[in-house]
Design an enzyme around this catalytic site. Sequence first.
Site, short mmCIF file in Angstrom:
data_model
loop_
_atom_site.label_atom_id
_atom_site.label_comp_id
_atom_site.label_asym_id
_atom_site.label_seq_id
_atom_site.Cartn_x
_atom_site.Cartn_y
_atom_site.Cartn_z
N GLU A 140 40.70 44.96 24.86
CA GLU A 140 40.00 43.76 25.37
C GLU A 140 38.54 44.09 25.66
OE1 GLU A 140 42.38 42.89 28.82
OE2 GLU A 140 44.05 42.13 27.63
N CYS B 116 46.19 36.38 34.20
CA CYS B 116 44.95 36.43 34.98
C CYS B 116 44.05 35.23 34.69
CB CYS B 116 44.20 37.73 34.70
SG CYS B 116 43.88 38.06 32.96
#
Length: 659
Positions: free
Chosen positions: A325, A421
């Site tokens: 990421e 998240c």
Amino acid sequence: MALRNQTAFPRPLALKNVSIQDDYWSPYIKLVRDTVIPYQWEALNDRVADAEPSHAIRNFRIAAGREEGSFGGFVFQDTDLYKWLEAVGYALAATPDADLERVADEAIALVAAAQQDDGYLNTYFTVAEPGKRWTNLTDCHELYTAGHLIEAAVAYAGATGKIALLNVACRLADHIDETFGDRPGQIRGYDGHQEIELALVKLYEATGEKRYLDLAGFFIDERGRQPSFFHQEWEARGRISYWTPGVVQQTPPSLSYHQADKPVREQEVATGHAVRAMYMYAAMADLAVRSGDDSLLAACRRLWANTVRKQMYVVGSVGSTHHGEAFTFDYDLPNDTNYSETCASIGLMMFAQRMLQNEVKSEYGDVMERALYNTVTAGMAKDGKHFFYVNPMEVWPAASAGNPGKHHVKAVRQKWYGCACCPPNVARLLSSLGHYAFAASEDTLFAHLHIGAEANLTLAGRQVGVRMESGLPWAGRVGLTITEAAAGTGEFTLAIRVPAWSGHTSFTLNGESVTPHIRDGYAYLRRQWQAGDVFGMALDMKPRRIYAAAEVRANAGRVALQRGPLVYCLEEADNGAPLAGLSIRAGSELREAAGEGRLAGAILIETDGLRLEEPANAGGDLYRSEPPVRIPQRIVAVPYTLWGNREPGEMQVWVREET
């Protein structure tokens, strides 16, 4: 840490002093309050059918001794509840709701019941591995999790005046302060996922306790020093990672991935996990503005410049690869495999907001606006119940399903995520827009975002009420009206950001043309304002073409479309497939059109283009010597933020341009 004059920089207005009343943004805020927050509460309780379970509430019940069982979910699962509570706090600051407050109070009581006697709080290490707390900061996000608790506590106390969660946060922060530092017996380390640093600054602001600010400074200053804390910790664990238990690793943790390869003041390039980087840069800017540390601010400027000028997508997203990421390298901005996590764009907004406190320059507000109007809102469907974790620039559903390298790219938003998240992060961001729209110094009100709202504050010793009216993103009208100005002779200043995308901008004072002072992309007008005065701005809303720097190989020969703050994209629903066969004619007129159906109220862009089609005698050959046939076709582009709200299909932002 030395402190500068705390009134010397512009501060965001308290949410209680800002009431957003905007045709575009109020529906988002209402959606969060009425749909997203209740839906996410159901998700946290594992009551959403066909969605991945959260485990969050159950973990707290087990940690509090109210239920038997084993820990479920990720090691940082507690943060889903904390971000939900933070969003609730912001929502209650805007609109009191006794029923929602009651539910939140019950959740807070559960959190408090799970706290250990010494102040420690983390359900994973309480339930699953009680003897291993603070032994794997590289992987296990203990301080990151604590940071989200602290942010929730500050938000909830600010909204309701209730300090039960704030007391929990202070006890945890005190425990961390006793555990970490450079004194004998303390851990001289920091977390693998930054978050605690910016949270401690908020706790300092809420309590006035300077120890918390100093602790944030310790974590920032310690990061990247040699010998590496992460490598020492890894050796002490027997070279074992949380993510591969029992497997002795040959390679130590990547320091650049964790932004820990060198001290933060020496860092020049955005590297590693994009969300972690943005949270750290935001904390660095927080500390720079409060300490007046020029070396820290210089590092922030360098990292900002590298991020937004060499590694940011046109929609205000960051993170080029799904491997970690993460950032990759300058100008590497692939369209069909990018990651661009929603949380990373939110982190970029946080970084921009804090840089605006250090120095009011429109480049920070422009990027904040770009991320908000495009990627952040694209991360949530219009129903408030489906979410993107990844925000691609190009989608081919068949590739998402059939190519392992593109499995992270989703053609439709998901109900929930095991690692969830992003959904609560969107909720807390949209619920706190007032923090991002306005800031004020002793005698100046800054309008960073052009969002319809009413604000109350003190300027030059006078109580002032201001109403901002905005037609964005569809119309280019912005106005600041003084609704209240207490008696007095003090002059004060209104400062409005002038967006870089507006080619021709004009200003008025009470309907008459005026020439304000333009500095660093803000229009300043100082006078002895009176109730009824209106400072107006008219923006250029013509659709325009956007071209990438020549170094961006993925976009060579391609063009993107933008109108106002909105970047546009093509969808299969309007243009047919394959989108890769389409091109826009160079110099063709960009026409505005009204959206229909689920896009009603939006302004679309139409233009003339071409489609590549197989020649009549192609015969199904994979390769041939005959060129494809170019067929004229009308091209329709929709705002990127609204893509994926109709039937699933292809999407792309960058389109080939041909004569």
